[in-house]
Scaffold this active site. Sequence first.
Site, PDB file in Angstrom:
ATOM      1  N   SER A   1      -0.912   6.135  -2.118  1.00  0.00           N
ATOM      2  CA  SER A   1      -1.271   5.577  -0.809  1.00  0.00           C
ATOM      3  C   SER A   1       0.014   5.385  -0.024  1.00  0.00           C
ATOM      4  O   SER A   1       1.103   5.382  -0.593  1.00  0.00           O
ATOM      5  CB  SER A   1      -1.960   4.222  -0.968  1.00  0.00           C
ATOM      6  OG  SER A   1      -1.012   3.191  -1.176  1.00  0.00           O
ATOM      7  N   ASP A   2      -0.088   5.230   1.281  1.00  0.00           N
ATOM      8  CA  ASP A   2       1.114   4.794   1.991  1.00  0.00           C
ATOM      9  C   ASP A   2       1.254   3.291   1.776  1.00  0.00           C
ATOM     10  O   ASP A   2       0.360   2.633   1.248  1.00  0.00           O
ATOM     11  CB  ASP A   2       1.091   5.190   3.470  1.00  0.00           C
ATOM     12  CG  ASP A   2       2.515   5.214   4.046  1.00  0.00           C
ATOM     13  OD1 ASP A   2       3.457   4.746   3.367  1.00  0.00           O
ATOM     14  OD2 ASP A   2       2.708   5.702   5.175  1.00  0.00           O
ATOM     15  N   TRP A   3       2.385   2.780   2.195  1.00  0.00           N
ATOM     16  CA  TRP A   3       2.749   1.383   1.925  1.00  0.00           C
ATOM     17  C   TRP A   3       1.644   0.436   2.416  1.00  0.00           C
ATOM     18  O   TRP A   3       1.465   0.260   3.618  1.00  0.00           O
ATOM     19  CB  TRP A   3       4.060   1.076   2.628  1.00  0.00           C
ATOM     20  CG  TRP A   3       4.567  -0.307   2.397  1.00  0.00           C
ATOM     21  CD1 TRP A   3       4.053  -1.466   2.915  1.00  0.00           C
ATOM     22  CD2 TRP A   3       5.682  -0.679   1.589  1.00  0.00           C
ATOM     23  NE1 TRP A   3       4.778  -2.537   2.480  1.00  0.00           N
ATOM     24  CE2 TRP A   3       5.785  -2.093   1.667  1.00  0.00           C
ATOM     25  CE3 TRP A   3       6.598   0.025   0.807  1.00  0.00           C
ATOM     26  CZ2 TRP A   3       6.789  -2.795   0.998  1.00  0.00           C
ATOM     27  CZ3 TRP A   3       7.589  -0.675   0.154  1.00  0.00           C
ATOM     28  CH2 TRP A   3       7.672  -2.066   0.239  1.00  0.00           C
ATOM     29  N   GLY A   4       0.942  -0.142   1.476  1.00  0.00           N
ATOM     30  CA  GLY A   4      -0.085  -1.117   1.851  1.00  0.00           C
ATOM     31  C   GLY A   4      -1.294  -0.520   2.547  1.00  0.00           C
ATOM     32  O   GLY A   4      -2.132  -1.258   3.085  1.00  0.00           O
ATOM     33  N   SER A   5      -1.434   0.796   2.532  1.00  0.00           N
ATOM     34  CA  SER A   5      -2.509   1.388   3.344  1.00  0.00           C
ATOM     35  C   SER A   5      -3.899   1.122   2.762  1.00  0.00           C
ATOM     36  O   SER A   5      -4.891   1.213   3.483  1.00  0.00           O
ATOM     37  CB  SER A   5      -2.291   2.894   3.545  1.00  0.00           C
ATOM     38  OG  SER A   5      -2.509   3.612   2.352  1.00  0.00           O
TER      39      SER A   5
END
Length: 759
Positions: free
Chosen positions: A291-295
């Site tokens: 995932s992207d950061w915190g996505s």
Amino acid sequence: MRITRSLGAFPLALVLVPAALAAQPLTRPETEKKIDALLAQMTLEEKVGQLNQYSSAFDVTGPAPSAGHQKVMYDQIRQGLVGSVLNVTGAEATRKMQQLAVENTRLKIPMIFGLDVIHGYRTIFPTPLGETASWDMAAIEQSARVGATEAAAAGLHWTFGPMVDIARDARWGRIMEGAGEDPYLGAQAAAARVRGFQGKDLAALDTIAACAKHYAAYGFAEAGRDYNTVDISEQTLRNVVLPPFKAAAEAGVATFMNSFNEIGGIPSTGSVHLQRDILKGEWGFQGFVVSDWGSIGEMIPHGYSENLEHAAQQALTAGSDMDMESRAYVGHLAALVKAGKVDVKLVDDAVRRVLRVKFALGLFDDPYRYSDVAREKQALANPAHAVAARDVARKSIVLLKNEGGLLPLDKATRTIAVVGPLAADKDAPLGNWRAQAVTGSAVSLLEGIQAAVPSSTRVVHAEGVKLVTGERNFMARSTYNTTDRSGIPAAVEAARSADVVVVAIGEDAFQSGEGRSQADIGFKGLQEELLKAVFEVNRKTVVVLMTGRPITLGWTGENVPAIVEAWHGGSQAGHAIADVLFGDYNPSGKLPVAFPRVVGQLPMTYARKNTGRPGPEPGVTWSSYTDVPNDPLYPFGFGLSYTSFAYSEPKLSAAEIGRDGSLRVAVTVTNGGQRAGVEVAQLFVRDLVGSVTRPIKELKGFQKVELQPGQSRDVTFTLKASDLAFYTAAGKWEAEPGAFKVYVGGNSRDVKEAGFLLK
Ligand code: BGC
């Protein structure tokens, strides 16, 4: 519930893997057997742990985690609840971090360490957009290879690159991280970067796993505002956004990263269509998606998930395999499986994918193999890397304007004034996403010029004005609206007494990049005022632009005789720019994205649709602006040289081709000037009628040709019917019969034309 359809020593000299040598496949029967055995031993919690990624204390993407968070992370690593850590780097630190997992956990599964190695690790190359202006795939591959060599020696296994987002809106700060506006060029660059990072064997000690990001359409954020909504058709997704991702997958990229944005109401992180159907289904991708950061957690504010548990369920189901920093999987996945809300087969598949990459990297043979202090020291000090960085940087420079042949400059000029806030700046050229570069370690333009000229040439420097006030780093919200004019008179004096003035202006390193969208992309602060004052007293003024993105040049574009786009050129920027200014290197870069005249033209691309009212017509009722022309100031593919190139009319080997056929397009390119030079010949096509409308031009090929003064050379492109394929109204990737135009030229605007029929 959906399950994926297919579960599925390089020495320090710079040797490249020829493109023809296929990368090792990620799936190998013997590895899959080992993974089966491991999965059979793992508890549900241990499985979830493999899908959990934390950031170490760091200074790049967010606030440093509190001691409390660090403690939780260390405890969880010891319990086997962490599969990966990002932002831990250095042979020693990575070894220690790895020990925590390997020495304490039941199954001793090594962690995978990732970092954003985007355009270099310690030795910094031009920003990716700049590099792409080289149109030189070997150079781009070499840059990634050097980054991988240094990073792998510093204990890293994985980079979050290449970023392959097509971007047609320079307001979006992250345009600097990609390959620009065009899917064909973007696909070539994506594959080159994957080859460079991964080599042909991920287990080699100088390669790292790459990551194609941000999947997908992050570059289409509305109004160029970072993280903003995307709403595009399936046609635009397939024809424009996905080709570089597909090219990365075909080049064997080990991982993908999904994106922060939604498309048509579905956050990419929760998109079954993108991750399961297309990536793991249609393309048969065998690596994992991070995932992207915190996505995953961000699907809550998106309004797609009720809470973190719901987000975890949606993300894993949709095919997001690893959770970067949302703590959604580690917190909720096991319970979701136990409650029957997530099929354990999906968890197993995600874990399998992560383990596959760990096996391919050789981490099960020796979890510490990349953490070697001696190798790190040697790799980071390798002088060949600086040589490569200078070479790629000068190939990336684009000559935008050169009236009256002001450039190249004579080294024996009596006095050169080097002016502007970026002239002596040793940090701005490093650009954003500079991994482990040492702050302020770039060769400045001033240093580059000083090193190039004989001692008889006087080089005077005046900063004039400042560009940035306050902090300059990844997280800082810097300001660029300085009001201090006190340095302008000294700059004017320096210019008055000089034979020629070089003015370095543009953007600071952190002015482009993540979270750096701008509604206005002109010169910030007092830069233009300084330039005008200098120009007033000395018309022999050359502007060197250092920018992450295309900017609007306004007065500068109209008045200043010579303009060079040097991007953020990396560690060796100053030398590379001096090579071009003095003609030691004849510029050959071409823009990978247009420079608009005014910001209101954005988004824009040469590959636009014709509309029902293309014009030009007299009056106002056609598709145009009433205040500025439709076309950009400098189009896609544009770039000048110190020599000039002429193109013959293109000759086609056939007037018609069949569905499996191909034809050759031949042109003669002639160097009509006095210097040897390199030209990038570009081939475009237009499909005149389609089941969905087609762009007025699409790049289908390019070739770099070196020509001596007066020399001519035939350049031949082969165009296959399959090159004309696109995602049709019927949802098929195929070429449709009909009439096509072919264009060849040195940029997307100045072209010669021919035509053929696809039967
Ligand atoms: C960015 C990614 C990056 C990640 C880790 C995110 O904010 O969008 O591109 O890889 O942080 O640093």
